[in-house]
Design a protein around this motif. Structure first.
Motif, PDB file in Angstrom:
ATOM      1  N   LEU A 108       0.868  -1.179   0.000  1.00  0.00           N
ATOM      2  CA  LEU A 108       0.000   0.000   0.000  1.00  0.00           C
ATOM      3  C   LEU A 108       0.899   1.222   0.000  1.00  0.00           C
ATOM      4  CD1 LEU A 108      -2.811   1.321   0.269  1.00  0.00           C
ATOM      5  CD2 LEU A 108      -2.614   1.005   2.752  1.00  0.00           C
ATOM      6  N   ASP A 109       0.880   2.007  -1.099  1.00  0.00           N
ATOM      7  CA  ASP A 109       1.855   3.088  -1.223  1.00  0.00           C
ATOM      8  C   ASP A 109       1.328   4.408  -0.657  1.00  0.00           C
ATOM      9  OD1 ASP A 109       0.173   4.279  -3.107  1.00  0.00           O
ATOM     10  OD2 ASP A 109       1.482   3.924  -4.822  1.00  0.00           O
ATOM     11  N   ALA A 110       2.118   5.456  -0.814  1.00  0.00           N
ATOM     12  CA  ALA A 110       1.821   6.756  -0.201  1.00  0.00           C
ATOM     13  C   ALA A 110       0.578   7.420  -0.787  1.00  0.00           C
ATOM     14  CB  ALA A 110       3.026   7.678  -0.354  1.00  0.00           C
ATOM     15  N   LEU A 120       9.855   2.420   4.697  1.00  0.00           N
ATOM     16  CA  LEU A 120       9.910   3.761   4.091  1.00  0.00           C
ATOM     17  C   LEU A 120       9.218   3.860   2.743  1.00  0.00           C
ATOM     18  CD1 LEU A 120      13.556   4.753   5.069  1.00  0.00           C
ATOM     19  CD2 LEU A 120      11.448   5.845   5.856  1.00  0.00           C
ATOM     20  N   PHE A 121       8.732   2.731   2.209  1.00  0.00           N
ATOM     21  CA  PHE A 121       8.137   2.766   0.874  1.00  0.00           C
ATOM     22  C   PHE A 121       6.645   2.439   0.879  1.00  0.00           C
ATOM     23  CE2 PHE A 121      12.611   2.409   0.213  1.00  0.00           C
ATOM     24  CZ  PHE A 121      12.857   3.177  -0.913  1.00  0.00           C
ATOM     25  N   PHE A 160      19.463   4.034  -2.304  1.00  0.00           N
ATOM     26  CA  PHE A 160      18.267   3.742  -1.519  1.00  0.00           C
ATOM     27  C   PHE A 160      17.509   5.027  -1.194  1.00  0.00           C
ATOM     28  CE2 PHE A 160      16.223   3.377   2.648  1.00  0.00           C
ATOM     29  CZ  PHE A 160      15.413   2.270   2.466  1.00  0.00           C
ATOM     30  N   PHE A 161      18.216   6.039  -0.707  1.00  0.00           N
ATOM     31  CA  PHE A 161      17.555   7.294  -0.343  1.00  0.00           C
ATOM     32  C   PHE A 161      17.016   8.036  -1.564  1.00  0.00           C
ATOM     33  CE2 PHE A 161      20.502   6.992   3.465  1.00  0.00           C
ATOM     34  CZ  PHE A 161      19.497   6.605   4.329  1.00  0.00           C
ATOM     35  N   GLN A 162      17.698   7.914  -2.696  1.00  0.00           N
ATOM     36  CA  GLN A 162      17.194   8.526  -3.928  1.00  0.00           C
ATOM     37  C   GLN A 162      15.899   7.856  -4.379  1.00  0.00           C
ATOM     38  OE1 GLN A 162      20.490   8.186  -6.642  1.00  0.00           O
ATOM     39  NE2 GLN A 162      21.744   9.686  -5.521  1.00  0.00           N
ATOM     40  N   MET A 163      15.841   6.544  -4.246  1.00  0.00           N
ATOM     41  CA  MET A 163      14.629   5.814  -4.611  1.00  0.00           C
ATOM     42  C   MET A 163      13.472   6.169  -3.667  1.00  0.00           C
ATOM     43  SD  MET A 163      15.085   4.040  -7.357  1.00  0.00           S
ATOM     44  CE  MET A 163      15.991   5.511  -7.868  1.00  0.00           C
ATOM     45  N   LYS A 164      13.816   6.447  -2.418  1.00  0.00           N
ATOM     46  CA  LYS A 164      12.787   6.913  -1.480  1.00  0.00           C
ATOM     47  C   LYS A 164      12.164   8.207  -2.005  1.00  0.00           C
ATOM     48  CE  LYS A 164      10.610   8.124   2.366  1.00  0.00           C
ATOM     49  NZ  LYS A 164       9.300   7.572   2.723  1.00  0.00           N
ATOM     50  N   ASP A 211       8.247   8.147  -2.873  1.00  0.00           N
ATOM     51  CA  ASP A 211       7.485   8.839  -1.835  1.00  0.00           C
ATOM     52  C   ASP A 211       8.004  10.272  -1.692  1.00  0.00           C
ATOM     53  OD1 ASP A 211       5.875   9.509   0.296  1.00  0.00           O
ATOM     54  OD2 ASP A 211       6.964   8.311   1.777  1.00  0.00           O
ATOM     55  N   PRO A 212       7.811  11.101  -2.728  1.00  0.00           N
ATOM     56  CA  PRO A 212       8.380  12.455  -2.711  1.00  0.00           C
ATOM     57  C   PRO A 212       7.825  13.346  -1.601  1.00  0.00           C
ATOM     58  CG  PRO A 212       6.840  12.177  -4.551  1.00  0.00           C
ATOM     59  CD  PRO A 212       7.069  10.827  -3.972  1.00  0.00           C
ATOM     60  N   ASP A 213       6.612  13.064  -1.144  1.00  0.00           N
ATOM     61  CA  ASP A 213       6.031  13.869  -0.064  1.00  0.00           C
ATOM     62  C   ASP A 213       6.431  13.375   1.325  1.00  0.00           C
ATOM     63  OD1 ASP A 213       4.706  15.526  -1.873  1.00  0.00           O
ATOM     64  OD2 ASP A 213       2.964  14.194  -1.975  1.00  0.00           O
ATOM     65  N   LYS A 214       7.242  12.309   1.335  1.00  0.00           N
ATOM     66  CA  LYS A 214       7.735  11.747   2.602  1.00  0.00           C
ATOM     67  C   LYS A 214       6.575  11.387   3.541  1.00  0.00           C
ATOM     68  CE  LYS A 214      12.151  14.224   2.379  1.00  0.00           C
ATOM     69  NZ  LYS A 214      11.876  14.864   1.094  1.00  0.00           N
TER      70      LYS A 214
END
Length: 485
Positions: free
Chosen positions: A176-178, A203-204, A462-466, A470-473
């Protein structure tokens, strides 16, 4: 009579008012307790004030939680048993999504040896379900108290020397994504997310249900052996890896002063030639003898004499189980109750360091030299498992064939104690990295960012893929906050 009737009515009226007041008061109190809640992990080193804690067993409600959080710009943290990551899975003033009630077993395919479960299911739940079918897990932690979702998020490993990292036995899962979308993820479908979510520390998105590969339950005969630390690598390479009958392996190295980081014992699990007796050993074991190991572990926390006694009791137990029989499912049900520790001023934390098999002897020599002057560092136990090379996960800890050394540490909870322990742990990590090793991410934020980048060369990817997914964090935790700067 009229007067008495009025008095009775009055009493009943007052009682109703009091009941309603108490009812609404309890509801308000419950809501207050569910908001602005201080949440802490099992180690109690990183308490975090959350805006609210939410739990549901309904997929649609979970979507609503995500969408409502997007509208109010709230962050979401995800939790299972709160063991895996030393408090780092939380994020201040965010929503904690408690997954423990999302725990149904959905489907078992006996022929293909696949099981589909919701992510809040514990490994114990799965074992109880599959044991009557003669099936067993391929990979899980030694203790079975953790949730499947939590284990996936840290990509655990176990005792099986063929299937080591959990990612190896994952067929697929739904995420279930952001944005509230449900995504099917496998090695063929959304493979990039497959490598990011497993070992991705929540985180994803929210792992919903997972399809895991199973294997047959088997009857093993236990063989134990004591040996010197500098003989271990060659023993393992020759007597374990080159022997197809050995299916599982675990070792311990002494932290007792009388033989500090020199003596070891190993436990190997051999497939028996005659499997017809398996049914005599398939009853799932329960923890029964708790008082004795709890006593000696307690003594080892106190002084050197206690540590020497604890090692002797471990050796005696090792000799007692030699040549006995056990099922695969029961091997994967290690005792944990005796390790429970309750103290207002102290806690116990884990660390795990991975070192290449051929570096084990010089690594132990370096570790001993590093720790010999750390008199206040209370190291209680080191358990060793084999981890086969697996770089599927972006944050993979097994860059080559490794030994994983799991360390149990007793420490104080004050700021001073935390900093003192952190200094020693950072020294140990430096030693590990110097021998081509890495460390396990879940256990508290003691390592530096520089150490993370050496141990995990793909950390920046990894952090770039985050940022991409999920750009809105929407999904945040303190691990991301600490190391993505």
């Amino acid at each position: 009579m009229v007067k008495e009737g009025r008095e009775i009515f009055k009493v009943r009226y007052i009682a109703i008012i009091v009941y309603i007041t108490l009812l609404f008061g309890s509801i308000i109190l419950f809501q207050f307790q569910q908001s602005n809640t201080i949440v802490e992990d099992h180690g109690r080193l990183l308490p975090v004030k959350m805006k609210t804690v939410k739990s549901t067993d309904d997929e649609e409600e979970m979507k609503e939680i995500i969408l409502d959080a997007s509208k109010s710009d709230d962050s979401i943290s995800i939790a299972g048993m709160q063991h895996s990551q030393g408090g780092q899975t939380l994020y201040p003033n965010g929503i904690l999504l408690d997954m423990k009630s999302y725990n149904k077993i959905l489907k078992l395919d006996e022929e293909k040896k696949l099981i589909t479960v919701q992510s809040g299911v514990t490994w114990a739940d799965i074992q109880s379900y599959i044991n009557p079918y003669g099936l067993a897990l391929k990979v899980s932690q030694s203790q079975n108290i953790f949730t499947v979702g939590g284990s996936l998020s840290v990509n655990v490993h176990g005792r099986d020397i063929l299937y080591t990292s959990l990612i190896k036995s994952v067929e697929s899962f739904r995420l279930l994504d952001a944005e509230g979308n449900i995504i099917h993820v496998s090695r063929e479908e959304n493979p990039e997310l497959f490598q990011l979510v497993i070992g991705g520390y929540g985180l994803f998105g929210v792992i919903l249900d997972v399809t895991l590969q199973l294997t047959d339950d088997e009857l093993y005969q236990i063989q134990t052996k004591s040996l010197a630390y500098d003989k271990y690598s060659s023993y393992f390479t020759t007597d374990v890896l080159q022997n197809n009958a050995v299916k599982m392996h675990v070792a311990r190295i002494s932290v007792a002063p009388d033989n500090y980081l020199t003596e070891m014992y190993v436990t190997d699990y051999y497939t028996t030639d005659d499997q017809s007796h398996l049914t005599n050993y398939t009853t799932l074991k329960r923890e029964s003898i708790i008082a004795i190991p709890k006593l000696f572990l307690g003594l080892s926390r106190i002084n050197d004499w206690g540590k020497n006694m604890f090692w002797k009791t471990q050796e005696a137990y090792n000799q007692r189980i030699d040549d006995t029989f056990i099922s695969r499912n029961n091997v994967m049900r290690s005792e944990s109750t005796f390790m429970e520790f309750d103290s207002a001023s102290k806690t116990e934390v884990l660390q795990e360091y991975f070192v290449p098999v051929d570096q084990f002897t010089p690594y132990i020599d370096s570790l001993r030299e590093t720790l010999q002057d750390e008199k206040n560092f209370n190291l209680l136990n080191i358990t060793i498992r084999y981890v086969k090379k697996n770089d599927e996960a972006v944050l993979s800890y097994a860059k080559e064939d490794m030994f994983g050394l799991v360390m149990l540490i007793n420490q104080g909870t004050s700021e001073k104690n935390i900093e003192e322990t952190g200094e020693v742990i950072r020294k140990m990590i430096d030693v590990t990295l110097a021998h081509g090793g890495s460390y396990y991410l879940p256990y508290y934020n003691y390592p530096t960012k520089e150490q993370l980048e050496v141990a995990y060369p793909r950390a920046q990817e990894f952090f770039q893929m985050k940022e991409k997914y999920d750009p809105d964090k929407r999904f945040l935790n303190l691990f991301y906050e600490e190391y993505h700067k």
